[in-house]
Design an enzyme around this catalytic site. Sequence first.
Site, short mmCIF file in Angstrom:
data_model
loop_
_atom_site.label_atom_id
_atom_site.label_comp_id
_atom_site.label_asym_id
_atom_site.label_seq_id
_atom_site.Cartn_x
_atom_site.Cartn_y
_atom_site.Cartn_z
N LYS A 68 0.86 -1.18 0.00
CA LYS A 68 0.00 0.00 0.00
C LYS A 68 0.90 1.24 0.00
CE LYS A 68 -3.97 2.19 2.25
NZ LYS A 68 -3.70 3.16 3.33
N ASP A 79 -2.81 -2.18 12.72
CA ASP A 79 -2.87 -2.89 11.44
C ASP A 79 -3.43 -4.29 11.66
OD1 ASP A 79 -1.77 -0.73 10.15
OD2 ASP A 79 0.27 -1.52 10.17
N HIS A 123 -4.60 -4.45 22.50
CA HIS A 123 -5.47 -5.59 22.23
C HIS A 123 -4.59 -6.83 22.26
CE1 HIS A 123 -8.40 -2.72 20.55
NE2 HIS A 123 -7.35 -2.17 19.98
N HIS A 156 -5.05 3.74 14.67
CA HIS A 156 -5.47 2.39 14.27
C HIS A 156 -4.38 1.39 14.64
CE1 HIS A 156 -2.62 3.42 11.13
NE2 HIS A 156 -2.57 2.14 10.79
#
Length: 338
Positions: A198, A219, A270, A217
């Site tokens: 990207k 990934d 997370h 964010h």
Amino acid sequence: MEVERVEALSYGGLHELPAQFIRPAHERPENSKAVEGVTVPVVSLSQPHDVVVEEIFKACSEWGFFLLTDHGIEPSLIGRVKEVGEEFFKLPQKEKESYANDPSTGSFEGYGTKMTRNLDEKVEWVDYYFHFMSPPSRVNLDIWPKNPPSYRGVTEEYNMELLKITNKLLELLSEGLGLERKVLKSCLGGDEIELEMKINMYPPCPQPQLALGVEPHTDMSALTLLVPNDVPGLQVWKDGNWIAVDYFPNALFVHVGDQIENTKLPDLKHDLIVIAKLQCQSLVNKERMRMSWAVFVVPPHEAVIGTLPELVDEKNPAKYSTKTYAEYRYRKFNKIPQ
């Protein structure tokens, strides 16, 4: 449906941002200054093996991010990768539009503008080009730019080098976790692991204090291997603060993604399989175009992902359900809890 490109807005005489680009107050760069005087980890592969294992493991467990040097990729190749990407974005708009994608149909490969969804329907200040690099079964060369003519050769050469680096990093991370060297690669799909390119292009922004190139964010990849141009903008989240990442010529910026996080380590944001993953964002510049070349290392869609059995016990239970990567990806894109 015609898409309004950020580049066209930037170079079209825009003096104030349209409302859809203005972030909520708490996300605006003017209200979330990065901490100064903190440097991110830098790891050289030229060091003794045991030292490299220890330093990478420490960087991943504490930061989910590090700069990799002495990685074996020639600076000239990195330079050519940047050159062909820059040349594509300099093409006439009509030619670039011939490669336009359509995310509304689930087709992200090609030239695009908006990839992420958010509840406020805010738009990031970025145009991009996205395509698969590996394995060959996933590559559609018709989607790769035909101009510049050297794009294919340069990108294929870079792909081969990144496959070597990916294998090396997964082995080092496995060792750091006390696992056999091939465990992580095997869990992520073995030789069917996918590499996705990207190229992000952030044109000059009239009010950079109000906008973001990429919103905060993590990934969804296992790893992200990134090189930027020399315009700063990447910030990483650490201990409740944003930390600005300085430009480091020819280093690979290694991000730990959703697919690698260790349930035995502190939960920084997370966790899903093995180590602490990185939250980051990208700022934009008023005077200069910023670019980055991010290669996402991801499992094949049919791969079943979940916490490694070797890392689960009564004190450290699995925190997420086991699912295919395709299901995980669908939930991530659509903001559905995992």
